[in-house]
Design an enzyme around this catalytic site. Sequence first.
Site, PDB file in Angstrom:
ATOM      1  N   PRO A   1     -12.482 -36.670 -22.444  1.00  0.00           N
ATOM      2  CA  PRO A   1     -11.880 -36.357 -21.148  1.00  0.00           C
ATOM      3  C   PRO A   1     -12.698 -37.029 -20.037  1.00  0.00           C
ATOM      4  O   PRO A   1     -13.806 -36.610 -19.737  1.00  0.00           O
ATOM      5  CB  PRO A   1     -11.970 -34.824 -21.077  1.00  0.00           C
ATOM      6  CG  PRO A   1     -12.891 -34.400 -22.144  1.00  0.00           C
ATOM      7  CD  PRO A   1     -13.173 -35.539 -23.066  1.00  0.00           C
TER       8      PRO A   1
ATOM      9  N   ASP B   1     -18.142 -38.118 -19.607  1.00  0.00           N
ATOM     10  CA  ASP B   1     -17.441 -37.244 -20.544  1.00  0.00           C
ATOM     11  C   ASP B   1     -17.538 -35.822 -19.989  1.00  0.00           C
ATOM     12  O   ASP B   1     -18.626 -35.232 -19.971  1.00  0.00           O
ATOM     13  CB  ASP B   1     -18.130 -37.367 -21.915  1.00  0.00           C
ATOM     14  CG  ASP B   1     -17.454 -36.550 -23.002  1.00  0.00           C
ATOM     15  OD1 ASP B   1     -16.717 -35.607 -22.649  1.00  0.00           O
ATOM     16  OD2 ASP B   1     -17.673 -36.856 -24.188  1.00  0.00           O
ATOM     17  N   HIS B   2     -16.421 -35.304 -19.571  1.00  0.00           N
ATOM     18  CA  HIS B   2     -16.441 -34.007 -18.877  1.00  0.00           C
ATOM     19  C   HIS B   2     -16.829 -32.860 -19.816  1.00  0.00           C
ATOM     20  O   HIS B   2     -17.162 -31.769 -19.372  1.00  0.00           O
ATOM     21  CB  HIS B   2     -15.073 -33.745 -18.241  1.00  0.00           C
ATOM     22  CG  HIS B   2     -15.138 -32.874 -17.013  1.00  0.00           C
ATOM     23  ND1 HIS B   2     -16.256 -32.147 -16.676  1.00  0.00           N
ATOM     24  CD2 HIS B   2     -14.225 -32.608 -16.053  1.00  0.00           C
ATOM     25  CE1 HIS B   2     -16.031 -31.466 -15.566  1.00  0.00           C
ATOM     26  NE2 HIS B   2     -14.806 -31.730 -15.153  1.00  0.00           N
ATOM     27  N   ARG B   3     -16.801 -33.118 -21.130  1.00  0.00           N
ATOM     28  CA  ARG B   3     -17.251 -32.069 -22.052  1.00  0.00           C
ATOM     29  C   ARG B   3     -18.754 -31.901 -21.967  1.00  0.00           C
ATOM     30  O   ARG B   3     -19.288 -30.831 -22.230  1.00  0.00           O
ATOM     31  CB  ARG B   3     -16.877 -32.441 -23.495  1.00  0.00           C
ATOM     32  CG  ARG B   3     -15.394 -32.528 -23.727  1.00  0.00           C
ATOM     33  CD  ARG B   3     -15.112 -33.109 -25.088  1.00  0.00           C
ATOM     34  NE  ARG B   3     -15.743 -34.421 -25.258  1.00  0.00           N
ATOM     35  CZ  ARG B   3     -15.705 -35.139 -26.358  1.00  0.00           C
ATOM     36  NH1 ARG B   3     -15.066 -34.681 -27.415  1.00  0.00           N
ATOM     37  NH2 ARG B   3     -16.283 -36.316 -26.429  1.00  0.00           N
TER      38      ARG B   3
ATOM     39  N   ILE C   1     -20.729 -33.198 -19.236  1.00  0.00           N
ATOM     40  CA  ILE C   1     -21.265 -33.271 -17.870  1.00  0.00           C
ATOM     41  C   ILE C   1     -20.285 -32.628 -16.897  1.00  0.00           C
ATOM     42  O   ILE C   1     -19.071 -32.885 -16.966  1.00  0.00           O
ATOM     43  CB  ILE C   1     -21.497 -34.762 -17.497  1.00  0.00           C
ATOM     44  CG1 ILE C   1     -22.621 -35.339 -18.361  1.00  0.00           C
ATOM     45  CG2 ILE C   1     -21.812 -34.921 -16.018  1.00  0.00           C
ATOM     46  CD1 ILE C   1     -22.680 -36.820 -18.376  1.00  0.00           C
TER      47      ILE C   1
END
Length: 541
Positions: free
Chosen positions: A337, A513-515, A517
């Site tokens: 994501p 990577d929003h998972r 950060i």
Amino acid sequence: MIEKVLVPDVGEAEDVEVVEILVTVGDMVAADDSLVVLESDKASMEIPSPYAGKITGIETKEGDQVGEGSLLLEIETESKTEATVEPEPEPGSRSEPEPTPEPETEADTAETTTRIETSKVITVPDVGDAQEIVVAEVLTPQGTQVDEGESVVVLESDKASMEIPSDLAGVVQEVFVGEGDEVKEGDPLVTVVGRVAPDQVNEPVVEKTPVPEDPEYNHEERPADVSRLAPLPQQQDPAITPGGKVHAGPAVRKQAREYGVDLGDVKGSGRRGRVLKEDIQEYVKSRLSRSSDSGGLGIPEVPEVDFTKWGEVEEKPLSRIRKASARNLHRSWLNVPHVTQFDEADITDLELFRKSRNEQLQKEGVKLTPLAFLIKAVVDALIRFPQFNASITKDYDHLILKKYYHIGIAVETEDGLVVPVLKDADSKGVVQLANESAELAAQARDKKLPMDAMQGATFTISSLGGIGGTAFTPIVNTPEVAILGVSRSKVSPVWNGSEFTPRTMLPLSLSYDHRAIDGAEAARFTTYLASVLTDMRKVLM
Ligand code: CAO
């Protein structure tokens, strides 16, 4: 003297493909002449000749998958003495030449007639310091006929996959493990019953099948994958062997497991029906398009269009590098994501400093572009924000924080995008970073990058500053969790509280990577990075 040329250390790559053979038998070559081009999914490398001489044998062919130690070709060098000690190819390497059968002697014949039946338990070998070994695949169910040296089980640790061969030709009598079982050194895997010469019976062969000590073990419960024992239904396509024996390398098996694909359902396009990575990708693609056709949530396929309906077209094949990076980018795009954080750094003072230093340094053959300062500043920011110098575990349970700073540099080449890695950037000064990044970019463009120069990056910088643009959204170079895009700096009017002043502003685009950060962390990262670029003295603090 006949010398053998073997595949060198290919770093993390398990298998590389022979994409081009640049010589033919009878060719004279000089030392360092390129002989063969190998390619992994990350890089291509030309194998130079270690010797001057005449090519006497080519032991591989285009399309072969080879590993470190595989025999590529043979060269007759100046001295006519036969080589006495030749480097042995790694056991299991696919290009290993067939041993020439010795003529059968009387003794041999006698031996074969007096062979006795025996059984042998194939156990988990010494697997070094691997913490956890899992049975990835049982290749030979009960009742399978195996040759000596044929793989019976694939084991996988956190570091490698390995195929365990049978050292006895015969029939698999019993299978002790099932896929997914955790095993350790010495655990029994399968028993093979075969015939051996009497003098070989001294080897650790057992007549009686042992049962593992684990009281919970019940081999009745898992008779070696029963589905595979059932008679195979009439196959429409002989290359698809659901439930049957599948030929595939460890890397391919690993990929199949990652995608949840049963290898038996995949049509192998390799030699003797061997399943290749491309076959799995094709299979997944077709399954996805089927599920979208049937109203599922798969990725809808872009319909194929006949463009000639509207005018003249030209079809141009994509280079292997472009195809490989397309796969990697697509995988990252689908799995990660992505969010991109934009910022600007005031590099007015840095540019004045860089240009003044450049005048002096250029006389010494050094060219300072903003890139070297960017690497320096990025490393400083990574030290302060370690979650950006990390990877996320497969189960999304942990972040792996790396204590080394290897910076990938996206380089445009005529064959596509290549990302060489500048190692241990934290221990290098700006001039060294400038020299090394220029050298890596030149090697990438000349296709001379060694395989290990493509691996181990912890964070990537993609600079389009030399070309133009105001911002872009780079794709994270997985398994890293962030990438910095840099666009062209320009002089802009900046309000200083009382007036507009001309400042040189550098656009930064950080995709992450929003998972791994959060948005706030990303904003802090780029704000800090911009402040370092504005005043590089901060790296001293
Ligand atoms: N702003 C303004 N000028 C810049 C700049 C920036 N951000 N970055 C570089 N420049 C200038 C340099 O100073 C140099 O100027 P001079 O020729 O006047 O000295 C000129 O642009 C050319 O620089 P360069 O591109 O040759 O060198 P570099 O060190 O900046 O970059 C490299 C090296 C390998 C990153 C670059 O050549 C390259 O390949 N970039 C493309 C990367 C790419 O394709 N990324 C997209 C991937 S998709 O995510």
